[in-house]
Design an enzyme around this catalytic site. Structure first.
Site, mmCIF file in Angstrom:
data_model
loop_
_atom_site.group_PDB
_atom_site.id
_atom_site.type_symbol
_atom_site.label_atom_id
_atom_site.label_comp_id
_atom_site.label_asym_id
_atom_site.label_seq_id
_atom_site.Cartn_x
_atom_site.Cartn_y
_atom_site.Cartn_z
ATOM 1 N N PRO A 135 -129.180 -61.248 -15.394
ATOM 2 C CA PRO A 135 -130.433 -61.399 -14.632
ATOM 3 C C PRO A 135 -131.684 -61.401 -15.509
ATOM 4 O O PRO A 135 -132.671 -62.083 -15.175
ATOM 5 C CB PRO A 135 -130.413 -60.183 -13.697
ATOM 6 C CG PRO A 135 -128.966 -59.900 -13.493
ATOM 7 C CD PRO A 135 -128.304 -60.219 -14.797
ATOM 8 N N ASP A 164 -126.149 -66.085 -23.762
ATOM 9 C CA ASP A 164 -125.458 -65.062 -22.982
ATOM 10 C C ASP A 164 -123.948 -65.172 -23.162
ATOM 11 O O ASP A 164 -123.247 -64.159 -23.292
ATOM 12 C CB ASP A 164 -125.826 -65.209 -21.502
ATOM 13 C CG ASP A 164 -125.629 -63.916 -20.727
ATOM 14 O OD1 ASP A 164 -126.217 -62.895 -21.115
ATOM 15 O OD2 ASP A 164 -124.872 -63.928 -19.740
ATOM 16 N N PHE A 191 -118.985 -47.017 -5.125
ATOM 17 C CA PHE A 191 -120.145 -46.408 -5.781
ATOM 18 C C PHE A 191 -120.323 -44.983 -5.279
ATOM 19 O O PHE A 191 -119.873 -44.646 -4.181
ATOM 20 C CB PHE A 191 -121.423 -47.237 -5.540
ATOM 21 C CG PHE A 191 -121.926 -47.213 -4.125
ATOM 22 C CD1 PHE A 191 -122.775 -46.202 -3.685
ATOM 23 C CD2 PHE A 191 -121.563 -48.199 -3.223
ATOM 24 C CE1 PHE A 191 -123.247 -46.171 -2.377
ATOM 25 C CE2 PHE A 191 -122.032 -48.188 -1.911
ATOM 26 C CZ PHE A 191 -122.871 -47.166 -1.498
ATOM 27 N N PRO A 192 -120.963 -44.115 -6.078
ATOM 28 C CA PRO A 192 -121.116 -42.712 -5.668
ATOM 29 C C PRO A 192 -122.140 -42.576 -4.548
ATOM 30 O O PRO A 192 -123.298 -42.944 -4.723
ATOM 31 C CB PRO A 192 -121.627 -42.001 -6.938
ATOM 32 C CG PRO A 192 -121.642 -43.012 -8.015
ATOM 33 C CD PRO A 192 -121.542 -44.367 -7.396
ATOM 34 N N GLU A 196 -113.954 -51.823 -6.091
ATOM 35 C CA GLU A 196 -115.013 -51.035 -6.727
ATOM 36 C C GLU A 196 -115.753 -50.234 -5.659
ATOM 37 O O GLU A 196 -116.032 -50.733 -4.569
ATOM 38 C CB GLU A 196 -116.008 -51.924 -7.464
ATOM 39 C CG GLU A 196 -117.163 -51.121 -8.085
ATOM 40 C CD GLU A 196 -118.028 -51.947 -9.006
ATOM 41 O OE1 GLU A 196 -117.513 -52.368 -10.056
ATOM 42 O OE2 GLU A 196 -119.198 -52.195 -8.653
ATOM 43 N N GLN A 255 -120.093 -60.515 -12.583
ATOM 44 C CA GLN A 255 -121.140 -60.199 -11.604
ATOM 45 C C GLN A 255 -120.826 -60.956 -10.316
ATOM 46 O O GLN A 255 -120.122 -61.968 -10.317
ATOM 47 C CB GLN A 255 -122.474 -60.666 -12.185
ATOM 48 C CG GLN A 255 -123.663 -60.620 -11.273
ATOM 49 C CD GLN A 255 -124.174 -59.216 -11.099
ATOM 50 O OE1 GLN A 255 -123.541 -58.429 -10.404
ATOM 51 N NE2 GLN A 255 -125.299 -58.903 -11.718
ATOM 52 N N THR A 314 -118.774 -46.916 -9.860
ATOM 53 C CA THR A 314 -119.904 -47.307 -10.690
ATOM 54 C C THR A 314 -120.601 -46.108 -11.295
ATOM 55 O O THR A 314 -120.548 -45.000 -10.760
ATOM 56 C CB THR A 314 -120.929 -48.119 -9.880
ATOM 57 O OG1 THR A 314 -121.447 -47.292 -8.829
ATOM 58 C CG2 THR A 314 -120.301 -49.363 -9.294
#
Length: 542
Positions: A106, A123, A23-24, A21, A141, A52
Site C-alpha cells: 500500500p 516491490d 485477530f486478537p 487467520e 494481501q 495476527t
C-alpha cells in the site's frame, strides 16, 4: 510439521488445503467467543491457523496469549522482520511465511492510478529478497480482482520466485467494513463488484450472501489455474468462510470425524495423550488446566493412577465464558421452591429443552446423548441428577455420525455409563438393586469424602475402545477411583460457584442448592455388559 511441509505433501497427493487467520479481540467476551469459533472451525482440519500481531504492540500480548492457547496450531507464520536474522540464528527450526502484495505494498500505491510500473517491479524485487533470505511460503494481501492475483503469481515466477504463493481471501461480511478494509489496503475493487453491492449495501444478509458467492467464484478460478492452497481471512467470523469451503466441496459438516471420543489436545507436549478419565468429558478446558504438564497416560497406556498429577482447584475451573453467562442466567436462575424443581431443570436439560449447564463447557447435548435422552429424563425426575452419560455401543462403524470416532474402516465400542448426583436414601436403594445386576460397577462419594464402591481402589475400567485396520486396540476413555476422587471436589463446587451464584445473596433458591450440595452423593455407574445390558433397568423400582 511445518506449514510448507504440509503444503508439499498435499501437493504431491493432489489435494487442496485451506487455512484460517484470526485477530486478537479487544474484549474478554470477544476472546471467549473467538475460542468457541476456533473450536468449531478447526474441526474441519485446516492445514494451519494464524493469529495476527497487533500493530504497534496494541494487542501483542493478547496475540501471544491466544497463540499459546492455540498451542500446536504451530507458530509457523512469523512476523515479516529480519528473515535473514531468523535463518542465521535458528537455521531450519522455524517455518517462515512472508506477505506478498499482488497490487504492491500500500505504501507504493499513489492515488487512483495505482502503483507505477517501477514501483511494482521494486516491490517484486523486495519480495524475492525475502524469499532468497529463507522464507518458504508467501501468503498474499487480500484482493478482489482475481486476474491481478494470477498476474502477480506469473510475475513472481518470471523473476525466479519458486515457493508456493497462497492467495489471501477475505469474504465480504459487511459493506462498511469492506470499504474500510479495502480503503486501508488500497485494494482495487472491480466495477462489477461495486455494481452488485450498491443496491444491497444496507441489507447485511444480502451482502453476506453475495460475499459468499463472490468468494466461491474467486476460489474456483484460482483452483482452476492449478493453485491448490487457500488462506481465508476470517475476521473472526466463521459462517462465510465455512460456506465458501462447503461450496467448493472442501468440507462437509456431516463428515467431521473425531480422532478420539474427545478432541485431541492441541498442546504439542500432550499429543501422545490417548487416555482420559471420563469425568471431565463435558469440561475439557477445566481438565486441560488441571492436568497441565502431566504425563500420566502416555501413548494409550495407563500410568500410576494412584498418584494422579492433577492440579488444585482454582477460580478458573468455575469461570464460565462470559458469552454463556446470559444463557445460564436465563435457563438456570429460575426460582426454586423445592428439590423437585431442581429435578425438573435437570430433566429439561437432558431432553434438550435447555442449551446450557453449569457442569458443561459445551453447548447443549452431545449427539450420542439423544439416543438415551428419554431414559435420562425419567431418572432425573426420580432424583438422579445426571451430569455425564454415554449409551452402550457394540461394534458401531467408526464413521457413525452419533458415536463414531477414529477415522473410517473401524468399529467402536462403549459401555453404558452414567454419572449423577442423588440423595443418600436413593443411593442406598440403588446399591441394593445393583446386587441383582452383576455387570454393574459403581463408585459413590459425598462432598465430605464418604466413599462407597463395589470395585477396588486401584480398579481402572476402560469404557470406550475402538478396533481399526492395522492398529492396536485403542481404549481412550476410562473410569478409575483415583481420578473420580479428584474430580468430585470440582463437581460439588459447581453447585454453589457455578449455579447458586446466579441467584442474589439471601435468595431461598441458594439454600436449596447448598442443601443438595452438602447431602447428595456423586455416583459413577458402569454397565460392563455392553452387548446385552440395560443400565436403566436398575432404576425401574426406585
Amino acid at each position: 510439521m511445518k506449514v510448507i511441509e504440509k503444503i508439499r505433501v498435499a501437493s504431491e497427493e493432489g489435494k487442496v488445503v485451506f487455512s484460517f487467520e484470526f485477530f486478537p479481540p479487544k474484549t474478554e467476551d470477544g476472546v471467549d467467543n473467538l475460542f468457541d469459533r476456533m473450536d468449531r472451525m478447526v474441526s474441519h482440519n485446516p492445514s494451519f491457523c494464524d493469529i495476527t500481531w497487533g500493530a504497534g504492540g496494541s494487542t501483542a500480548d493478547l496475540t501471544l496469549d491466544i497463540s499459546n492457547k492455540m498451542q500446536n496450531m504451530k507458530h509457523d507464520l512469523a512476523p515479516i522482520v529480519q528473515v535473514e536474522h531468523i535463518r542465521a540464528k535458528y537455521g531450519d527450526f522455524f517455518g517462515i511465511t512472508v506477505a506478498g502484495y499482488p497490487e504492491a505494498h500500500p505504501d507504493m500505491i499513489q492515488g487512483e492510478g495505482g502503483v507505477s510500473l517501477e514501483g511494482y517491479q521494486n516491490d517484486l524485487a523486495y519480495l524475492k529478497r525475502k524469499v532468497d533470505a529463507g522464507a518458504d511460503l508467501i501468503i498474499t494481501q487480500l484482493f478482489y480482482d482475481t486476474d491481478i492475483f494470477l498476474k502477480f503469481v506469473n510475475d513472481c515466477r518470471q523473476i525466479g520466485i519458486t515457493c508456493p504463493i497462497v492467495p489471501g481471501i477475505m469474504p465480504i461480511n459487511n459493506y462498511k467494513g469492506f470499504l474500510r478494509m479495502t480503503g486501508f489496503c488500497k485494494t482495487k475493487i472491480p466495477l462489477e463488484i461495486i455494481a452488485a453491492l450498491d443496491p444491497i449495501k444496507d441489507n447485511e444478509e444480502a451482502v453476506k450472501a453475495y460475499g459468499v458467492h463472490l468468494g466461491t467464484e474467486m476460489c474456483k478460478k484460482i483452483l482452476a489455474h492449478g493453485i491448490k492452497t487457500l488462506h481465508l481471512y476470517t475476521l473472526n467470523m466463521e459462517k462465510s468462510a465455512l460456506a465458501i469451503l462447503k461450496n467448493l466441496g472442501l468440507i462437509d459438516e456431516a463428515k467431521i470425524s473425531r480422532s478420539l471420543p474427545w478432541r485431541r489436545p492441541a498442546n504439542i507436549f500432550r499429543v501422545n495423550e490417548d487416555v482420559r478419565p471420563i469425568f471431565w468429558a463435558n469440561r475439557p478446558k477445566s481438565y486441560i488446566s488441571r492436568t497441565h504438564g502431566w504425563d500420566q497416560y502416555p501413548r494409550g497406556r495407563w500410568g500410576d493412577s494412584g498418584n494422579p498429577s492433577y492440579g488444585a482447584l482454582s477460580d478458573y475451573q468455575f469461570m464460565r465464558p462470559r458469552s454463556r453467562d446470559k444463557k445460564l442466567q436465563e435457563e438456570w436462575a429460575v426460582p426454586l421452591k423445592s428439590v423437585e424443581d431442581v429435578h425438573e431443570i435437570f430433566m429439561n436439560f437432558c431432553q434438550g429443552k435447555l442449551k446450557s449447564s453449569p457442569w458443561s463447557e459445551l453447548d447443549g447435548l452431545q449427539p450420542e446423548t439423544k439416543i438415551i435422552n428419554e431414559q435420562l429424563g425419567n431418572i432425573n425426575m426420580k432424583g438422579f441428577l445426571t451430569i455425564n452419560s454415554q449409551p452402550a455401543v457394540n461394534g458401531e462403524k467408526s464413521d457413525s455420525l452419533t458415536v463414531g470416532w477414529g477415522g473410517p474402516g473401524g468399529y467402536v465400542y462403549q459401555k453404558a455409563y452414567l454419572e449423577f448426583f442423588c440423595s443418600k436414601e436413593k443411593l442406598n436403594v440403588l446399591v441394593e438393586n445393583c446386587t441383582a445386576f452383576p455387570s454393574l460397577t459403581y463408585i459413590a462419594v459425598n462432598k465430605d469424602g464418604l466413599y462407597l464402591s463395589n470395585v477396588g481402589l486401584n480398579a481402572v475400567n476402560a469404557v470406550t475402545w475402538g478396533v481399526f485396520p492395522a492398529k492396536e486396540i485403542i481404549q481412550p476413555t476410562v473410569v478409575d477411583p483415583a481420578s473420580f476422587m479428584v474430580w468430585k471436589d470440582e463437581a460439588f463446587e459447581i453447585w454453589t460457584r457455578g449455579w447458586a451464584c446466579l441467584f442474589p445473596e439471601g435468595d431461598p433458591s441458594r439454600k436449596i442448592l447448598e442443601q443438595v450440595q452438602s447431602s447428595y452423593f456423586l455416583v459413577s455407574l458402569v454397565d460392563n455388559d455392553y452387548i446385552h445390558g440395560d443400565l436403566f433397568e436398575v432404576f425401574k423400582d426406585i
